[in-house]
Write a protein that holds these residues in place. Sequence first.
Motif, PDB file in Angstrom:
ATOM      1  N   THR A 291       6.338 -42.065  10.548  1.00 53.75           N
ATOM      2  CA  THR A 291       7.104 -41.300  10.024  1.00 53.75           C
ATOM      3  C   THR A 291       6.468 -39.776  10.121  1.00 53.75           C
ATOM      4  O   THR A 291       7.084 -38.692  10.708  1.00 53.75           O
ATOM      5  CB  THR A 291       7.462 -41.283   8.779  1.00 53.75           C
ATOM      6  N   VAL A 292       5.167 -39.761   9.838  1.00 53.67           N
ATOM      7  CA  VAL A 292       4.427 -38.475   9.628  1.00 53.67           C
ATOM      8  C   VAL A 292       4.017 -38.050  11.178  1.00 53.67           C
ATOM      9  O   VAL A 292       4.435 -36.895  11.670  1.00 53.67           O
ATOM     10  CB  VAL A 292       2.980 -38.676   8.975  1.00 53.67           C
ATOM     11  N   LEU A 293       3.695 -38.946  12.177  1.00 59.31           N
ATOM     12  CA  LEU A 293       3.546 -38.790  13.537  1.00 59.31           C
ATOM     13  C   LEU A 293       4.714 -38.135  14.174  1.00 59.31           C
ATOM     14  O   LEU A 293       4.524 -37.127  14.822  1.00 59.31           O
ATOM     15  CB  LEU A 293       3.015 -40.058  14.312  1.00 59.31           C
ATOM     16  N   PHE A 294       5.889 -38.678  14.120  1.00 58.56           N
ATOM     17  CA  PHE A 294       7.043 -38.418  14.896  1.00 58.56           C
ATOM     18  C   PHE A 294       7.698 -37.101  14.347  1.00 58.56           C
ATOM     19  O   PHE A 294       8.091 -36.185  14.880  1.00 58.56           O
ATOM     20  CB  PHE A 294       8.233 -39.516  14.665  1.00 58.56           C
TER      21      PHE A 294
ATOM     22  N   LEU B  67       5.236 -34.421  15.697  1.00 58.98           N
ATOM     23  CA  LEU B  67       5.441 -34.135  17.167  1.00 58.98           C
ATOM     24  C   LEU B  67       7.014 -33.361  17.386  1.00 58.98           C
ATOM     25  O   LEU B  67       6.745 -32.419  18.076  1.00 58.98           O
ATOM     26  CB  LEU B  67       5.689 -35.679  17.571  1.00 58.98           C
ATOM     27  N   ALA B  68       7.781 -33.308  16.400  1.00 56.52           N
ATOM     28  CA  ALA B  68       9.026 -32.635  16.483  1.00 56.52           C
ATOM     29  C   ALA B  68       8.885 -31.178  16.410  1.00 56.52           C
ATOM     30  O   ALA B  68       9.168 -30.217  16.920  1.00 56.52           O
ATOM     31  CB  ALA B  68      10.077 -33.188  15.387  1.00 56.52           C
ATOM     32  N   VAL B  69       7.948 -30.932  15.210  1.00 59.58           N
ATOM     33  CA  VAL B  69       7.638 -29.513  14.836  1.00 59.58           C
ATOM     34  C   VAL B  69       6.624 -28.898  16.183  1.00 59.58           C
ATOM     35  O   VAL B  69       6.998 -27.880  16.645  1.00 59.58           O
ATOM     36  CB  VAL B  69       6.680 -29.508  13.485  1.00 59.58           C
ATOM     37  N   LEU B  70       5.723 -29.786  16.648  1.00 63.31           N
ATOM     38  CA  LEU B  70       5.021 -29.354  17.806  1.00 63.31           C
ATOM     39  C   LEU B  70       5.759 -29.031  19.010  1.00 63.31           C
ATOM     40  O   LEU B  70       5.572 -28.051  19.528  1.00 63.31           O
ATOM     41  CB  LEU B  70       3.914 -30.631  18.193  1.00 63.31           C
TER      42      LEU B  70
ATOM     43  N   VAL C  37      -3.820 -30.165  16.032  1.00 64.23           N
ATOM     44  CA  VAL C  37      -4.877 -30.216  15.470  1.00 64.23           C
ATOM     45  C   VAL C  37      -4.954 -31.144  14.116  1.00 64.23           C
ATOM     46  O   VAL C  37      -5.695 -31.803  13.603  1.00 64.23           O
ATOM     47  CB  VAL C  37      -5.829 -29.132  15.225  1.00 64.23           C
ATOM     48  N   LEU C  38      -3.779 -30.498  13.330  1.00 61.44           N
ATOM     49  CA  LEU C  38      -3.444 -31.165  12.049  1.00 61.44           C
ATOM     50  C   LEU C  38      -3.136 -32.612  12.188  1.00 61.44           C
ATOM     51  O   LEU C  38      -3.277 -33.627  11.439  1.00 61.44           O
ATOM     52  CB  LEU C  38      -2.063 -30.508  11.486  1.00 61.44           C
ATOM     53  N   LEU C  39      -2.395 -33.124  13.080  1.00 59.41           N
ATOM     54  CA  LEU C  39      -2.185 -34.542  13.398  1.00 59.41           C
ATOM     55  C   LEU C  39      -3.339 -35.150  13.622  1.00 59.41           C
ATOM     56  O   LEU C  39      -3.410 -36.222  13.125  1.00 59.41           O
ATOM     57  CB  LEU C  39      -1.106 -34.773  14.579  1.00 59.41           C
ATOM     58  N   LEU C  40      -4.038 -34.912  14.391  1.00 59.39           N
ATOM     59  CA  LEU C  40      -5.586 -35.585  14.511  1.00 59.39           C
ATOM     60  C   LEU C  40      -6.408 -35.588  13.363  1.00 59.39           C
ATOM     61  O   LEU C  40      -6.850 -36.389  12.907  1.00 59.39           O
ATOM     62  CB  LEU C  40      -6.451 -34.715  15.371  1.00 59.39           C
ATOM     63  N   ALA C  41      -6.322 -34.351  12.606  1.00 65.43           N
ATOM     64  CA  ALA C  41      -6.732 -34.656  10.852  1.00 65.43           C
ATOM     65  C   ALA C  41      -6.195 -35.635  10.103  1.00 65.43           C
ATOM     66  O   ALA C  41      -6.790 -36.192   9.295  1.00 65.43           O
ATOM     67  CB  ALA C  41      -6.691 -33.047  10.507  1.00 65.43           C
TER      68      ALA C  41
END
Length: 212
Positions: free
Chosen positions: A158-161, A164-167, A193-197
């Motif tokens: 959920t967080v990843l998708f 990615l939508a925001v990105l 970078v935030l997603l990697l963190a």
Amino acid sequence: TVLALVSADPAGRTPSELREALYEALEGVPVDHYFTGSWIIAEDVIESSEEGVKKTEWITVAFITIILLLVFRSPVAPFIPLLTVGFSYIVSQSIVAYLAEYADFPLSNFTQIFLVAILFGIGTDYCILLISRFKEELAGSENASAAVVSAYRASGKTVLFAGLAVLVGFTSIGFSKFSLFQSAVAVAVGVAVLLLALLTLVPFFLATLGKA
């Protein structure tokens, strides 16, 4: 009111240094006087933006800390989102600076404000989701590490998708022709970078701190 045209040779000085030199040159004049011009106005805008970034950072961190304390009622939990997002902000800001220096990356006086507002906003939101899920999984798991794995299986996608939508959204802004909108593409770098963190730092903190 008297308007007078003045020519000034920068001689290697920055705009702010040249502005100060102009005022020093007329320091003894008893009449009220002011300098203006495109480069002086631009310098004022830059300085105002820098002051705005500092205020935005402190206000954002203060409000987010209060919200997190109310949500989790824990003195430790708020530090996970703040450290994660803060680290992401510092790293993404550095990456954007290098891209601007060597790859003609679009920048504006509002790029930092965009980064602060968006990263702290969505970063805190995603961290609350992950920590809340971790808290639920911790009650029925053998240890903190197992709870982290279960939490990410349930909420990680959920967080990843969502990220990615925001990105993708902010990346698409980079194709606009208006320079101010183009500069918002820096947020896409920050979100990456935030997603990697979120996939590295947050699980580390959760597994290390556990029930604390």
